[in-house]
Design an enzyme around this catalytic site. Sequence first.
Site, PDB file in Angstrom:
ATOM      1  N   LYS A 117       2.364  11.339   9.872  1.00  0.00           N
ATOM      2  CA  LYS A 117       1.680  10.564  10.838  1.00  0.00           C
ATOM      3  C   LYS A 117       1.446  10.717  12.316  1.00  0.00           C
ATOM      4  O   LYS A 117       0.046   9.829  12.334  1.00  0.00           O
ATOM      5  CB  LYS A 117       3.090   8.934  11.318  1.00  0.00           C
ATOM      6  N   LYS A 195      -4.149   8.117  -6.013  1.00  0.00           N
ATOM      7  CA  LYS A 195      -3.225   8.028  -5.563  1.00  0.00           C
ATOM      8  C   LYS A 195      -3.387   5.776  -4.615  1.00  0.00           C
ATOM      9  O   LYS A 195      -3.429   6.343  -3.880  1.00  0.00           O
ATOM     10  CB  LYS A 195      -1.555   8.264  -4.368  1.00  0.00           C
ATOM     11  N   LYS A 198      -3.383   1.806   0.884  1.00  0.00           N
ATOM     12  CA  LYS A 198      -3.699   1.286   2.124  1.00  0.00           C
ATOM     13  C   LYS A 198      -4.755   2.413   2.599  1.00  0.00           C
ATOM     14  O   LYS A 198      -5.743   2.732   2.334  1.00  0.00           O
ATOM     15  CB  LYS A 198      -2.848   0.819   2.459  1.00  0.00           C
TER      16      LYS A 198
HETATM   17  P1  ADP Z   1       0.386   2.277   1.514  1.00  0.00           P
HETATM   18  O1  ADP Z   1       0.049   3.854   0.882  1.00  0.00           O
HETATM   19  O2  ADP Z   1      -0.448   1.481   0.769  1.00  0.00           O
HETATM   20  O3  ADP Z   1       0.389   2.535   2.975  1.00  0.00           O
HETATM   21  P2  ADP Z   1       3.655   2.252   1.432  1.00  0.00           P
HETATM   22  O4  ADP Z   1       3.725   3.401   2.459  1.00  0.00           O
HETATM   23  O5  ADP Z   1       3.160   1.145   2.615  1.00  0.00           O
HETATM   24  O6  ADP Z   1       2.384   2.224   1.017  1.00  0.00           O
HETATM   25  O7  ADP Z   1       4.315   1.628   0.224  1.00  0.00           O
HETATM   26  C1  ADP Z   1       5.351   0.569   0.786  1.00  0.00           C
HETATM   27  C2  ADP Z   1       6.402   1.571  -1.002  1.00  0.00           C
HETATM   28  O8  ADP Z   1       5.756   1.115  -2.005  1.00  0.00           O
HETATM   29  C3  ADP Z   1       6.581   2.615  -0.555  1.00  0.00           C
HETATM   30  O9  ADP Z   1       7.977   2.249  -1.653  1.00  0.00           O
HETATM   31  C4  ADP Z   1       6.068   3.085  -1.863  1.00  0.00           C
HETATM   32  O10 ADP Z   1       6.591   4.424  -2.367  1.00  0.00           O
HETATM   33  C5  ADP Z   1       5.483   2.076  -3.120  1.00  0.00           C
HETATM   34  N1  ADP Z   1       4.144   3.045  -3.025  1.00  0.00           N
HETATM   35  C6  ADP Z   1       3.181   2.472  -2.578  1.00  0.00           C
HETATM   36  N2  ADP Z   1       1.660   3.234  -3.136  1.00  0.00           N
HETATM   37  C7  ADP Z   1       2.573   3.844  -4.652  1.00  0.00           C
HETATM   38  C8  ADP Z   1       1.461   3.899  -5.386  1.00  0.00           C
HETATM   39  N3  ADP Z   1       0.078   4.231  -5.604  1.00  0.00           N
HETATM   40  N4  ADP Z   1       2.353   3.615  -6.636  1.00  0.00           N
HETATM   41  C9  ADP Z   1       3.722   4.352  -6.499  1.00  0.00           C
HETATM   42  N5  ADP Z   1       4.180   3.106  -5.626  1.00  0.00           N
HETATM   43  C10 ADP Z   1       3.786   3.379  -4.747  1.00  0.00           C
END
Ligand code: ADP
Length: 331
Positions: A117, A195, A198
């Site tokens: 981060k 992957k 956001k």
């Molecule tokens: P982002 O990467 O969009 O910021 P977050 O980190 O807020 O997403 O993820 C929230 C939840 O969703 C977590 O439990 C994360 O493991 C799951 N998650 C996010 N993106 C994916 C993905 N592409 N495939 C599987 N799980 C995901």
Amino acid sequence: MSQPQGPRRILSGVQPSGKLHLGNYFGAVKQHIALQDEGVCFYFIADYHALTTIRDPQVLRENTFDVALDYLALGLDPNKAIFFRQSDVPEVTELAWILGTVTNMGLLERAVSYKEKVEKGIDASVGLFTYPVLMAADILIYRSHIVPVGKDQVQHIEMTQDMAGKFNRAYGDIFPIPTYRLDKESKVPGTDGQKMSKSYGNTIEIFAEGKALKKVVMSIVTDSSSVADPKDPSKCNVFALYSLFATDEEREGLAARYRAGGIGYGEAKAALLAKIDATFGPARERRKQLAARPDDVEDILRAGARRARAEAQQTMEVVRKAVGMKPRSVA
Ligand code: ADP
Ligand code: TRP
């Protein structure tokens, strides 16, 4: 105390950090909702944690409301799961302080998520650094057994185990040692094949619809083979996304057509779009209805907080006594 009688307790937190996408759904939300029937679930919106990245009060309020709508629309049942806002149970910050006193600096310094981060440009605040301590408090204050999370959160659960163990060794057998449960779909691909996230701007939002959704689905990156060419389904992002929604039969059917040639990516994208619409159509309607009744959503969160808080207060009575403080109920 450490092994509360009765069904096992399942807990997870979601940061209110914007619109949910298919990665979040298949990686997390879907499992959370399925687990409602497997134990006592505590699900909360981690707004204290979100303060480490969100400085605009309006954004925090809106995002928090959005996550509540998303979860409720997707099937979270407040009669089954205890669904609440983290900050409606302020006792968790008290426990975080106490846990901080048994947490080594070295443990927090090894946190990968903190380093990532900071590298991304997020302020290296004390709050960001002690984020895992608050997360441990979230888990331990409800005496949780199982924490369903994505891979990125595993280290935080291991730190929680460490803190719980140290606390128990110092003060007696107070906390159950929680275990994580890895969410199944660990890598849903985004429109560009990386992957879905956001931070990469490659998401397909769960609640997008109509033209906007179509535009995103049509933008999924594919190779340049022609309609007639045989195609390898295992190398195609559209196929990977379609598979998340399809039955085994449907998936095999599409795979066979890919291998045979004669199907264009446009047709595969249309099939994916139809699946997304069919899967999330009812949830979109529920979400619109809920969005029109913000007071009802607020009531649900407050009722959840009352149940969660009663549990948290019970734990804190035991913790305060264990460390040598007066119970809260005695002035
Ligand atoms: P982002 O990467 O969009 O910021 P977050 O980190 O807020 O997403 O993820 C929230 C939840 O969703 C977590 O439990 C994360 O493991 C799951 N998650 C996010 N993106 C994916 C993905 N592409 N495939 C599987 N799980 C995901
Ligand atoms: N850190 C988690 C995330 O970013 C959210 C979270 C906060 C959490 N407290 C928790 C998850 C307790 C599980 C348990 O996804």
